[in-house]
Design a protein around this motif. Structure first.
Motif, short mmCIF file in Angstrom:
data_model
loop_
_atom_site.label_atom_id
_atom_site.label_comp_id
_atom_site.label_asym_id
_atom_site.label_seq_id
_atom_site.Cartn_x
_atom_site.Cartn_y
_atom_site.Cartn_z
N GLU A 227 77.48 -20.90 25.45
CA GLU A 227 76.39 -21.79 25.88
C GLU A 227 76.72 -23.25 25.56
O GLU A 227 76.56 -24.14 26.40
CB GLU A 227 75.08 -21.39 25.20
N GLN A 228 77.19 -23.50 24.35
CA GLN A 228 77.54 -24.88 23.95
C GLN A 228 78.69 -25.41 24.80
O GLN A 228 78.69 -26.58 25.22
CB GLN A 228 77.90 -24.90 22.47
N ALA A 229 79.69 -24.55 25.03
CA ALA A 229 80.85 -24.98 25.83
C ALA A 229 80.45 -25.26 27.28
O ALA A 229 80.99 -26.17 27.93
CB ALA A 229 81.93 -23.90 25.79
N LEU A 230 79.48 -24.50 27.80
CA LEU A 230 79.04 -24.73 29.18
C LEU A 230 78.31 -26.05 29.33
O LEU A 230 78.43 -26.72 30.36
CB LEU A 230 78.13 -23.57 29.64
N VAL A 231 77.55 -26.43 28.32
CA VAL A 231 76.88 -27.74 28.34
C VAL A 231 77.93 -28.85 28.42
O VAL A 231 77.83 -29.78 29.22
CB VAL A 231 75.98 -27.92 27.09
N THR A 232 78.96 -28.74 27.57
CA THR A 232 80.05 -29.73 27.55
C THR A 232 80.77 -29.75 28.90
O THR A 232 81.08 -30.82 29.44
CB THR A 232 81.04 -29.42 26.42
N ALA A 233 81.04 -28.56 29.44
CA ALA A 233 81.76 -28.46 30.72
C ALA A 233 80.95 -29.08 31.85
O ALA A 233 81.49 -29.77 32.73
CB ALA A 233 82.06 -26.99 31.03
N TYR A 234 79.64 -28.85 31.86
CA TYR A 234 78.79 -29.42 32.90
C TYR A 234 78.82 -30.95 32.85
O TYR A 234 79.01 -31.62 33.87
CB TYR A 234 77.35 -28.93 32.73
N LYS B 65 70.70 -27.83 28.86
CA LYS B 65 71.01 -26.70 28.00
C LYS B 65 71.33 -25.51 28.89
O LYS B 65 70.92 -25.45 30.06
CB LYS B 65 69.85 -26.39 27.06
N VAL B 66 72.11 -24.58 28.32
CA VAL B 66 72.46 -23.36 29.03
C VAL B 66 71.91 -22.19 28.24
O VAL B 66 72.07 -22.13 27.02
CB VAL B 66 73.99 -23.23 29.21
N VAL B 67 71.29 -21.28 28.92
CA VAL B 67 70.76 -20.07 28.28
C VAL B 67 71.39 -18.86 28.97
O VAL B 67 71.30 -18.72 30.19
CB VAL B 67 69.22 -20.00 28.38
N MET B 68 72.04 -18.03 28.15
CA MET B 68 72.61 -16.80 28.70
C MET B 68 71.74 -15.62 28.30
O MET B 68 71.33 -15.51 27.14
CB MET B 68 74.03 -16.60 28.16
N ASP B 69 71.48 -14.78 29.25
CA ASP B 69 70.72 -13.56 28.97
C ASP B 69 71.57 -12.64 28.09
O ASP B 69 72.69 -12.28 28.46
CB ASP B 69 70.36 -12.87 30.29
N ARG B 70 71.04 -12.29 26.91
CA ARG B 70 71.81 -11.49 25.94
C ARG B 70 72.13 -10.09 26.45
O ARG B 70 73.08 -9.46 25.97
CB ARG B 70 71.04 -11.39 24.62
N GLU B 71 71.36 -9.61 27.42
CA GLU B 71 71.58 -8.25 27.92
C GLU B 71 72.42 -8.23 29.19
O GLU B 71 73.30 -7.41 29.34
CB GLU B 71 70.22 -7.57 28.18
N THR B 72 72.11 -9.14 30.10
CA THR B 72 72.80 -9.11 31.41
C THR B 72 73.99 -10.05 31.50
O THR B 72 74.84 -9.90 32.36
CB THR B 72 71.81 -9.46 32.53
N GLY B 73 74.03 -11.08 30.62
CA GLY B 73 75.11 -12.06 30.67
C GLY B 73 74.87 -13.17 31.68
O GLY B 73 75.72 -14.06 31.83
N ALA B 74 73.75 -13.13 32.38
CA ALA B 74 73.46 -14.18 33.37
C ALA B 74 73.27 -15.52 32.67
O ALA B 74 72.54 -15.62 31.68
CB ALA B 74 72.20 -13.81 34.14
N ALA B 75 73.94 -16.56 33.18
CA ALA B 75 73.86 -17.90 32.59
C ALA B 75 73.00 -18.80 33.47
O ALA B 75 73.17 -18.86 34.68
CB ALA B 75 75.26 -18.49 32.43
N HIS B 76 72.08 -19.51 32.82
CA HIS B 76 71.17 -20.40 33.56
C HIS B 76 71.27 -21.81 32.95
O HIS B 76 71.25 -21.97 31.73
CB HIS B 76 69.73 -19.89 33.47
N LEU B 77 71.37 -22.79 33.85
CA LEU B 77 71.48 -24.19 33.46
C LEU B 77 70.13 -24.89 33.64
O LEU B 77 69.50 -24.76 34.69
CB LEU B 77 72.54 -24.89 34.30
N TYR B 78 69.69 -25.59 32.60
CA TYR B 78 68.40 -26.27 32.66
C TYR B 78 68.55 -27.76 32.30
O TYR B 78 69.30 -28.10 31.38
CB TYR B 78 67.41 -25.65 31.66
N ALA B 79 67.81 -28.58 33.01
CA ALA B 79 67.64 -29.97 32.61
C ALA B 79 66.41 -30.00 31.69
O ALA B 79 65.34 -29.50 32.06
CB ALA B 79 67.41 -30.86 33.82
N VAL B 80 66.57 -30.58 30.52
CA VAL B 80 65.46 -30.66 29.57
C VAL B 80 64.85 -32.06 29.68
O VAL B 80 65.52 -33.06 29.40
CB VAL B 80 65.95 -30.38 28.12
N LYS B 81 63.57 -32.12 30.09
CA LYS B 81 62.93 -33.42 30.33
C LYS B 81 61.65 -33.56 29.51
O LYS B 81 60.94 -32.57 29.28
CB LYS B 81 62.63 -33.62 31.81
#
Length: 359
Positions: free
Chosen positions: A32-39, A50-66
């Motif tokens: 998750e931290q590396a994906l933020v840097t990569a983005y 921030k990036v949130v990965m689903d702990r069960e499915t592995g799906a990664a979601h990118l969010y803008a925090v405002k």
């Protein structure tokens, strides 16, 4: 956002947790931290994301925090209260809101990043495992092949790790060549460049001699004989004080062995270094006299509080008691942890006579 081949990723993380002991949650947080840097690097973004990965499915979601504000001044970091209310009526000024984004090509970047993080963390974990393994071997003897030999440092191949033997830890009478098989005492394990563990090896420390005695003399290994102290001038001479509370065991004889065979193995390992094995005694006078072997001692006068001993030897034993360049006396002092002043019988008599005249 299309995730990183989610099923394979989750399986890979679970496999690493089971086989390497690297926690799945720890790896996900690192990804998750590396994906933020990569983005931010790939999209030249100043957004708070921030990036949130689903702990069960592995799906990664990118969010803008405002931040929710009354009037927006920075669209990358803020959102108006009016717009925020369309997301959730509960939001108020000062709250933060996560807005999911689906940037082009981020799935590919995410896949590459996850792979890099896993490889990096796997290497780190393996280094840590090896570091821990060798750290637990401090105080043991290891053997390895010399990879590099110059005036300042010897580099050894210890299998999983590199061993370093600095000049001060080498026996000065020895010369080391590439591919020589060398044994040494593990002084320390440190983390070098990029976190790679390195083993600091010594052949010059007194504990190397102590450990060799444990290897060669079963009674020491079994605890029947105790090594009380070791003093050493590496490459030239060592003194080892041994003791047994079993009256049926001769500690010195057991260490020397029949026809000197046991002690000879240690001497050979130390490239001919002379070894004096003496019997420890709780009486400091007897112990100090023994420590000065091979010299014969006539008398020892001690001052307990100062840990000072005045030793008298026959005239023909003075040079032997002191030793070449003071070596014998110096090693005896280190062995016993007493200050030792050695005088010949003639010197002592002269000193007494002078004292009598002064009176």
């Amino acid at each position: 956002m299309k995730a990183i081949d989610n099923k394979e990723l989750v399986l890979a993380l679970e496999e690493l947790e089971n086989e390497k002991g690297i926690e799945k949650a720890y790896l996900i947080e690192a990804i998750e931290q590396a994906l933020v840097t990569a983005y931010k690097r790939n999209f030249d973004s100043a957004e708070n994301v921030k990036v949130v990965m689903d702990r069960e499915t592995g799906a990664a979601h990118l969010y803008a925090v405002k931040e929710v504000v009354e009037a927006v001044e920075d669209f990358k970091l803020q959102i108006s209260l009016e717009e925020a209310k369309t997301i959730s009526k509960k939001l108020e000024i000062g709250d933060t809101v996560d807005i999911e984004m689906v940037p082009k090509d981020f799935g590919r970047i995410a896949a590459q990043t996850a792979k890099q993080v896993i490889i990096q963390k796997l290497r780190e974990a393996e280094r840590e495992i090896v570091f821990t393994e060798f750290n637990e071997r401090k105080g043991e003897i290891v053997s390895g092949l010399v990879q590099k030999a110059d005036q300042n440092i010897i580099v050894m191949d210890l299998g999983k790790l590199e061993g370093i033997m600095p000049t001060k830890e080498q026996i000065p009478t020895e010369k080391y060549k590439v591919n020589d098989k060398v044994r040494g005492y593990v002084l320390d394990v440190v983390k070098g460049l990029k976190g790679t563990p390195q083993v600091i090896v010594s052949r010059a420390c007194p504990d190397f001699v102590r450990k060799l005695f444990e290897f060669e003399i079963p009674e020491i290994y079994e605890g029947l004989i105790e090594i009380k102290s070791v003093s050493r001038d590496p490459g030239y001479r060592s003194k080892v004080a041994v003791y047994s509370n079993n009256e049926n065991i001769d500690p010195v004889g057991s260490c020397v062995g029949q026809k000197g065979v046991r002690i000879q193995n240690i001497i050979n390992e130390l490239n001919g270094e002379k070894i004096d094995v003496i019997e420890w005694n709780k009486d400091p006078s007897i112990y100090i006299a023994s420590a000065l072997l091979p010299a014969q001692v006539m008398a020892v006068d001690i001052k307990e509080e100062e840990k000072f001993a005045q030793v008298i030897v026959p005239d023909d034993q003075l040079s032997l008691a002191i030793g070449k360049s003071g070596q014998n006396a110096r090693l005896a002092a280190r062995l016993t942890n007493w200050k030792i002043d050695i005088k010949s019988e003639s010197q002592f008599r002269e000193m007494i006579a002078n004292m009598s005249e002064e009176e």
